[in-house]
Scaffold this motif. Structure first.
Motif, short mmCIF file in Angstrom:
data_model
loop_
_atom_site.label_atom_id
_atom_site.label_comp_id
_atom_site.label_asym_id
_atom_site.label_seq_id
_atom_site.Cartn_x
_atom_site.Cartn_y
_atom_site.Cartn_z
N VAL A 146 -35.77 -52.13 70.59
CA VAL A 146 -35.05 -50.85 70.72
C VAL A 146 -34.80 -50.16 69.39
O VAL A 146 -34.72 -50.79 68.33
CB VAL A 146 -33.67 -51.03 71.42
N THR A 147 -34.67 -48.84 69.49
CA THR A 147 -34.06 -48.04 68.44
C THR A 147 -32.91 -47.31 69.12
O THR A 147 -32.85 -47.25 70.34
CB THR A 147 -35.01 -46.97 67.87
N VAL A 193 -33.29 -54.94 67.65
CA VAL A 193 -33.42 -53.69 66.90
C VAL A 193 -34.74 -53.65 66.15
O VAL A 193 -35.10 -54.62 65.48
CB VAL A 193 -32.26 -53.56 65.88
N VAL A 194 -35.48 -52.53 66.30
CA VAL A 194 -36.70 -52.37 65.49
C VAL A 194 -36.66 -51.11 64.62
O VAL A 194 -37.52 -50.92 63.78
CB VAL A 194 -37.98 -52.34 66.36
N GLY A 195 -35.66 -50.26 64.83
CA GLY A 195 -35.65 -49.05 63.99
C GLY A 195 -34.61 -48.04 64.42
O GLY A 195 -33.64 -48.38 65.12
N ILE A 196 -34.85 -46.81 64.00
CA ILE A 196 -33.94 -45.69 64.27
C ILE A 196 -34.78 -44.55 64.84
O ILE A 196 -35.94 -44.37 64.45
CB ILE A 196 -33.25 -45.19 62.96
N ASP A 197 -34.18 -43.77 65.72
CA ASP A 197 -34.87 -42.63 66.34
C ASP A 197 -34.04 -41.36 66.18
O ASP A 197 -32.80 -41.40 66.22
CB ASP A 197 -35.08 -42.92 67.84
N ASP A 227 -26.12 -53.90 56.58
CA ASP A 227 -25.39 -54.61 57.64
C ASP A 227 -26.21 -55.75 58.24
O ASP A 227 -25.74 -56.43 59.16
CB ASP A 227 -25.03 -53.64 58.78
N GLY A 228 -27.46 -55.90 57.79
CA GLY A 228 -28.27 -57.03 58.25
C GLY A 228 -29.25 -56.70 59.37
O GLY A 228 -29.86 -57.61 59.94
N HIS A 229 -29.44 -55.41 59.69
CA HIS A 229 -30.38 -55.07 60.76
C HIS A 229 -31.80 -54.90 60.20
O HIS A 229 -31.97 -54.49 59.06
CB HIS A 229 -29.95 -53.76 61.45
N ASP A 230 -32.76 -55.20 61.07
CA ASP A 230 -34.16 -55.10 60.69
C ASP A 230 -34.68 -53.71 61.03
O ASP A 230 -35.17 -53.47 62.13
CB ASP A 230 -34.94 -56.20 61.44
N ILE A 231 -34.55 -52.78 60.09
CA ILE A 231 -35.02 -51.41 60.34
C ILE A 231 -36.42 -51.28 59.76
O ILE A 231 -36.59 -51.14 58.55
CB ILE A 231 -34.07 -50.37 59.69
N ARG A 232 -37.41 -51.35 60.65
CA ARG A 232 -38.80 -51.31 60.17
C ARG A 232 -39.57 -50.10 60.66
O ARG A 232 -40.66 -49.83 60.21
CB ARG A 232 -39.51 -52.59 60.56
N ARG A 233 -39.01 -49.40 61.66
CA ARG A 233 -39.68 -48.21 62.19
C ARG A 233 -38.71 -47.05 62.18
O ARG A 233 -37.55 -47.23 62.55
CB ARG A 233 -40.04 -48.40 63.66
N LEU A 234 -39.22 -45.88 61.83
CA LEU A 234 -38.42 -44.67 61.97
C LEU A 234 -39.18 -43.73 62.90
O LEU A 234 -40.32 -43.33 62.60
CB LEU A 234 -38.19 -44.01 60.61
N ASP A 235 -38.57 -43.44 64.04
CA ASP A 235 -39.16 -42.50 65.00
C ASP A 235 -38.51 -41.15 64.75
O ASP A 235 -37.30 -40.99 64.95
CB ASP A 235 -38.91 -43.01 66.42
N LEU A 236 -39.30 -40.18 64.31
CA LEU A 236 -38.73 -38.91 63.85
C LEU A 236 -38.82 -37.81 64.90
O LEU A 236 -38.55 -36.65 64.62
CB LEU A 236 -39.44 -38.48 62.56
N ASP A 267 -40.56 -44.11 50.73
CA ASP A 267 -40.37 -45.31 49.89
C ASP A 267 -39.60 -46.42 50.62
O ASP A 267 -39.29 -47.44 50.02
CB ASP A 267 -39.60 -44.92 48.62
N LEU A 268 -39.30 -46.22 51.92
CA LEU A 268 -38.44 -47.19 52.60
C LEU A 268 -39.21 -48.37 53.18
O LEU A 268 -38.61 -49.31 53.69
CB LEU A 268 -37.64 -46.49 53.72
N GLY A 269 -40.54 -48.29 53.13
CA GLY A 269 -41.34 -49.38 53.69
C GLY A 269 -41.32 -49.43 55.20
O GLY A 269 -41.56 -50.46 55.80
N CYS A 270 -41.01 -48.29 55.82
CA CYS A 270 -40.96 -48.24 57.29
C CYS A 270 -42.26 -47.68 57.84
O CYS A 270 -42.92 -46.87 57.22
CB CYS A 270 -39.83 -47.32 57.75
#
Ligand SMILES: *Cc1c(COP(=O)(O)O)cnc(C)c1O
Length: 421
Positions: A146-147, A193-197, A227-236, A267-270
Motif C-alpha cells: 500500500v501507499t 507500506v511501499v510508498g506515498i501517493d 520513522d522507519g517506513h520503507d518508502i521506495r515508490r512515489l506515485d505522483l 535524488d531520493l532513490g525512489c
C-alpha cells in the motif's frame, strides 16, 4: 502533436479518411489513433528516464480493452479506480504487478478481486479503508502492498469539478496527519507500506502546483523514512493538462514535467510512478458526427448534429471547449458563418459550442470534435435511448471497430418485464 490531418481535402486519422469510416459504421463514432497514443505514452517514459519508473495509464479516461492492450504491450502499467477497470486491465493482458488500484471507496469485494488476481499496490484514501483492506488481506493469507494518498492542500488552479488536492476535497488523507496514519498501517497485519501517493487534480496547465505538492511529498518521504517506513515508490498521480484549442497558451510538456520531477524527487532513490490519463488519450481521439439539419433561428443559425451530450458530456458537465472542425477541409478564403452547434437531446445543456465559425454547412456533412479521446466515450450514456456511441482504432492505413454500436434489439432486451405486468 497528433495524427489527425487533412490530406487531399479530407480529414484523416493517420492513413484513413474519416468518411471511409463513416461509410462503414455510420455516425456518430469515436476514432483513436494508435500512433498518437503510442507517441504520448513514450513522451512520458522518455521524460522520466533514467529514473526507475512506471507510467500507469489512467483507464478512467479511455477504457476500451483494445486501447489498453496497445498501451500494455508497450510496457505501460494501469491505474484503475474500480473492480470493472481492474478486469479491463486484466482482459488487456496487463499483469497484476503493473496495476495500481486507486479510488476513494474501494469495496471489500474489489479488494479481494485485486488481491487474488495480483496488484502492484493499493493507494489508500482513508483510515476505514485501511482497516478493511488489512482484514481482507489477512483473511486471504496475504499482505497487501500500500501507499497512502496524501492531500497536500495545494490549489491545482483547474476546474472545480476536477480539482482534488485541496483540504476541502474528498480525496486522500491530510498530509499533516500522514505520519500518524503510516504508524497505524505499520501496526496492521495485512498491510505493507511501499510508498506515498498524491494526485491533485486534472487538466492542470501549470507546473507550479505539481511542484508545490511534490516538494511536500519529498519532505514527507524523509520524515517517514526517519520513522522507519520503507518508502521506495512515489506515485505522483496524473493531471497534466492538454491544449483544447490551438490558440490558447500551451500547457507544460511531459519533458518539462519530467525534468521538474527529477529536480524535486530524483535524488531520493525512489521508483517514480505517474498516472496520466488525459495527456495520453485526450488528443488521440476524435468524435465524428454528421449534420442532421441546418436550422435558421432568429439572429443565429443552429447546426443540429447526430452526436449529443450523451455521447460527449464534457461541454455540458464542465463547460469544456472542444474544437469542432469540418471533415471536408475548408478552402482558404471561402466564406464562413457562425453556428451554435447542438445535439438533438431535449436539454438546453445539449449545446457543444456557440458562435463557432465554420464553412457553410449542409445536411449530411461531417464534423469532428478534436481532443475527444479522454473522458469522451467512457462518460457516454444511452440517455434519450440513443445507442452507446461506437469506437474505432486506426493504425496506419487500416481501422478496426473496437466497440460496435448496439442494436435497438440489444438495448430493448436489457429491460425485463416483471411477470405481474
Ligand atoms: C483521474 C485520475 C487520474 C488521471 O487524471 P488525468 O487528468 O486524466 O491525467 C490519475 N490518478 C487518479 C487517482 C485519478 O483519479
Amino acid at each position: 502533436m497528433d495524427h489527425f490531418l487533412y490530406r487531399d481535402g479530407l480529414l484523416h486519422a493517420e492513413g484513413v479518411a474519416i468518411p471511409d469510416i463513416a461509410a462503414t459504421l455510420g455516425t456518430p463514432f469515436y476514432v483513436y489513433s494508435a500512433a498518437t497514443l503510442t507517441r504520448h505514452y513514450r513522451l512520458f517514459t522518455e521524460a522520466l528516464a533514467p529514473l526507475p519508473h512506471l507510467v500507469c495509464f489512467a483507464i478512467k479516461s479511455l477504457s476500451n480493452v483494445a486501447v489498453l492492450k496497445l498501451l500494455g504491450d508497450l510496457g505501460a502499467g494501469m491505474d484503475v479506480v474500480s473492480g470493472g477497470e481492474y478486469l479491463r486491465a486484466k482482459a488487456a493482458g496487463v499483469p497484476g504487478d503493473r496495476i495500481v488500484f486507486s479510488g476513494v471507496g474501494k469495496t471489500r469485494e474489489e479488494m479481494r478481486l485485486a488481491l487474488e488476481g495480483g496488484v502492484r499496490q493499493f493507494n489508500l484514501e482513508s483510515e476505514p479503508e485501511m482497516r478493511a483492506l488489512s482484514e481482507v488481506a489477512t483473511a486471504l493469507g496475504v499482505v497487501a502492498p500500500v501507499t497512502v494518498r496524501v492531500n497536500p492542500d495545494v490549489d491545482a488552479k483547474t476546474h472545480a469539478k476536477i480539482a482534488t488536492g485541496k483540504s476541502e476535497n474528498k480525496f486522500g488523507i491530510p498530509i499533516a496527519r500522514a505520519r500518524e496514519v503510516y504508524a497505524e498501517i505499520a501496526r496492521l497485519p495485512g498491510l505493507k507500506v511501499v510508498g506515498i501517493d498524491v494526485h491533485i487534480g486534472s487538466q492542470l496547465t501549470e507546473l507550479a502546483p505539481f511542484e508545490a505538492a511534490f516538494q511536500k511529498v519529498r519532505e514527507l518521504t524523509l520524515a517517514l523514512r526517519a520513522d522507519g517506513h520503507d518508502i521506495r515508490r512515489l506515485d505522483l498521480g496524473g493531471g497534466l493538462g492538454i491544449p483544447y484549442t490551438r490558440s490558447n497558451e500551451a500547457p507544460p510538456l511531459p519533458t518539462d514535467y519530467g525534468a521538474m520531477i527529477k529536480r524535486t524527487l530524483g535524488d531520493l532513490g525512489c521508483e517514480i510512478e505517474i498516472e496520466p490519463g488525459r495527456l495520453i488519450s485526450g488528443n488521440s481521439g476524435l468524435l465524428v458526427s454528421q449534420v442532421i439539419y441546418v436550422k435558421n433561428g432568429e439572429g443565429r443559425d443552429f447546426l443540429i448534429l447526430d452526436a449529443a451530450m450523451n455521447d460527449l458530456v464534457r461541454p455540458s458537465m464542465y463547460e469544456a471547449h472542444h474544437d469542432i472542425i469540418p471533415v471536408a477541409e475548408a478552402i482558404p478564403g471561402s466564406p464562413t458563418q457562425p453556428f451554435d452547434v447542438v445535439g438533438p437531446v431535449c436539454e438546453t445543456g445539449d449545446t457543444f459550442g456557440k458562435g463557432r465559425e465554420l464553412p457553410l454547412m449542409a445536411e449530411g456533412d461531417l464534423v469532428a470534435f478534436r481532443s475527444a479521446g479522454a473522458y469522451g466515450a467512457v462518460m457516454a450514456s444511452e440517455y434519450n435511448s440513443r445507442p452507446l456511441v461506437p469506437e474505432v482504432l486506426v493504425q496506419g492505413d487500416h481501422f478496426a471497430v473496437i466497440r460496435a454500436r448496439p442494436s435497438f434489439d440489444e438495448i430493448l432486451k436489457r429491460d425485463i418485464l416483471p411477470e405481474w405486468l
